[in-house]
Design a protein around this motif. Structure first.
Motif: not given
Length: 614
Positions: A262-280
């Motif tokens: 799978s695409s995350i087989a080599a990952i133990d933990t992760y985090v991702a947060s969106p960068i949002i512009d003024r229009s949302g």
């Protein structure tokens, strides 16, 4: 049934160059940059052409990859169709060997392909499991939801929380927030906030990889990647997709029993947060993960607080991008303004753009035409003519800027300028006439550069008129042009044309004459009916050479006699004047009209002169 095909492209051991998704029915073509493309291509930036998506994955000089190397088509049954478009380069593929040139194969997902130094990894999202395999995603509320729910700490709550924490934990918390504040400060003052944010993900959360991705043209592009060392695991396309779709921060611990393909087989933990512009809209993401080392135990799970820190970093990056966009827009406006206005006025307009709104204003408009342009251009040819005109107009433009005028336009060999807007200038007529005299005086400077080249002095015809006009953007939404509109603009242009018939360098109209002080030596030339303008206009000459008070006085006496119909006296006075100042253009023109009236003896005499042309 396949919902989307996730695709990542990476170069060597570096992080992904681009991450994107394909839906069934879409086709992606890859290859090296096409120098012959109608629209210039950019490396790792997908674009649409001829009904397909094209993704350049190599430079023009990377000949180990064909210009049209690979075609990828997701199939509804969870497989993918791959066509090697090259006529000579084979492509290694995990699971079934090599794809020969011009061969097409269909294969289940996931799999990876190799094209020169480029690795392409493919996996799928299905409609029965939209989350990455072996994973239970956790999500923070998005920023808007936090604000609406009032979930931020209120006064006194933080103190109560800290009171129950050991000193070491408090020190760690303070250190975290100092780092976060440093990122926020860099976002507001410098351009290294991508690196600051990616580094903070690694240092604060203790992950192997910290990255800032930008979402452009339907794909993810890494803006900055920080690592603790060589990393083999690629970012999770599924997590980035969830961030894009739901506009939330996701963090998780990956199930150790996940499928190793799978695409995350080599990952133990992760985090991702969106960068949002003024229009949302999501324009990027702050991402981090810890790679799995199968020989060692898994690391600590990402906490809610750590995810919140990453979300704060993403907000800082969004603020930095908004600042850069604002600065870019501000710079574009300033460059645009400085094409027309002095630097001081350009700065004022940048801070007060409402001054550019269309409005009525009292203005003075000046037209300056380079005389003899046709004969000079025939002699010099196009290239040298352009150099000459550009040099002359630059010098004339400097005179406009020196008196706070607005450069409205260049029309061939003619310059148009205005005073009185966008900022009010009570002495707009005085400034315009001072500029007209400066233009004539700078002829010596221009001749020093060009007289030997063109074989004659450079001369000007300048017309000036003051009136009420509508000022604003007289161009269009595509091309900005700040200037005046109204009948007074046409009068100024016709006054410039009248200099050809009266053989003087500067003519101003009666409306401008009324606004001038005694510092100008002026004579009334005549009353004329300008082409396509019904009301007669009084024309005046502004003296440029000095010492002509006596001549101007004698001409005024002769003009008064002509207006009274006394042609004999007019002719006698002008004869005496021309014996002292031969070649005076207005005297010659008035003498010709007076003699003509003596011969024709008009019954209904009017002193208004019908100019023969513009």
């Amino acid at each position: 049934m396949i919902e989307a095909l996730n695709l990542s492209v990476r170069t060597g051991d570096a992080a992904d160059a681009v991450t994107m998704s394909l839906k069934p029915g879409e086709t992606l073509e890859m290859g090296r940059l096409d120098a012959s493309a109608h629209d210039a291509e950019r490396l790792f930036v997908p674009h649409h052409v001829a009904g397909i998506i094209r993704l350049p994955i190599a430079t023009i000089t990377q000949t180990s990859i064909s210009r049209r190397q690979l075609r990828i088509e997701p199939l509804p049954d969870g497989r993918v169709r791959i066509t090697n478009l090259s006529s000579s380069i084979a492509m290694p593929c995990s699971g079934f060997g090599t794809i020969a040139p011009h061969a097409t194969v269909e294969h289940p997902l996931p799999l990876s392909l190799r094209a020169g130094p480029i690795t392409v990894v493919l996996d799928a999202d299905s409609d029965d499991d939209s989350r990455p395999a072996g994973d239970v995603l956790r999500a923070l509320a998005n920023t808007a939801e936090q604000q609406e729910s009032g979930s931020f700490l209120k006064g006194g709550v933080l103190a109560a929380v800290v009171a129950n924490m050991p000193p070491a934990a408090i020190d760690a918390l303070v250190s975290w927030w100092r780092n976060v504040i440093a990122v926020l400060q860099s976002a507001s003052t410098s351009d290294d906030f991508f690196q600051q944010a990616a580094r903070a993900v690694v240092q604060l959360v203790g992950l192997d990889v910290g990255a800032v991705f930008l979402y452009e043209s339907g794909g993810w592009r890494p803006a900055c990647v920080e690592t603790m060392g060589p990393q083999a695991a690629r970012p999770s396309a599924g997590v980035l997709r969830r961030v894009l779709e739901e506009k939330r921060t996701f963090f998780s611990r990956v199930n150790a029993g996940a499928d190793v393909l799978s695409s995350i087989a080599a990952i133990d933990t992760y985090v991702a947060s969106p960068i949002i512009d003024r229009s949302g809209e999501v324009i990027g993401a702050v991402y981090g993960h810890r790679s799995r080392d199968l020989a060692h135990a898994a690391g600590a799970e990402i906490s809610y607080l750590e995810a919140l820190l990453v979300q704060t970093l993403a907000s800082g990056v969004a603020a930095g991008l908004a600042r850069m966009e604002q600065e870019k827009s501000s710079l574009a406006r300033k460059v645009q303004f400085e094409q027309f206005f002095t630097p001081e006025l350009a700065s004022q307009l940048e801070s007060q753009p409402d001054l550019l709104a269309g409005r009525d204003a009292d203005v003075t408009v000046l037209f300056c035409d380079i005389r003899g342009f046709s004969s000079v251009s025939e002699k010099l040819g196009p290239e040298q003519t352009m150099n000459w005109v550009g040099s002359v107009l630059s010098t004339l433009s400097d005179q406009v800027a020196a008196t706070g005028g607005v450069l409205v336009d260049y029309i061939g060999d003619e310059l148009m300028a205005m005073w009185g807007a966008p900022s009010p200038q009570p002495e707009h007529a005085v400034f315009a006439c001072h500029t007209a005299r400066r233009m004539v005086e700078c002829g010596a400077e221009i001749d020093a550069r060009w007289r030997q080249v063109i074989g004659s002095p450079t001369q000007f015809g300048i017309g000036v008129n003051s009136s009420r006009a509508r000022v604003g953007n007289t161009g269009s939404s595509r091309k900005f042009k700040y200037g005046p509109l109204g009948g007074g603009v046409n009068v100024a242009s016709r006054a410039q044309g009248a200099t050809k018939y009266l053989k003087v360098p500067i003519i101003v109209t009666g409306s401008t004459r009324e606004l001038l002080d005694d510092s100008f030596l002026i004579r009334r030339l005549c009353r004329v009916r300008l082409v396509n303008i019904a009301t007669p206009v009084d024309l005046y000459e502004v003296d440029c050479s000095g010492g002509r008070q006596e001549m101007f006085g004698q001409y005024g006496t002769a003009l008064a006699a002509f207006d009274a119909g006394d042609f004999s006296t007019t002719t006698k006075l002008l004869g005496n004047l021309l014996s002292i100042w031969p070649g005076d253009g207005p005297s010659l023109a008035l003498l010709s009209r007076s003699v003509d009236c003596m011969i024709r003896e008009p019954r209904d005499f009017t002193p208004v002169w019908e100019l023969p042309g513009k």
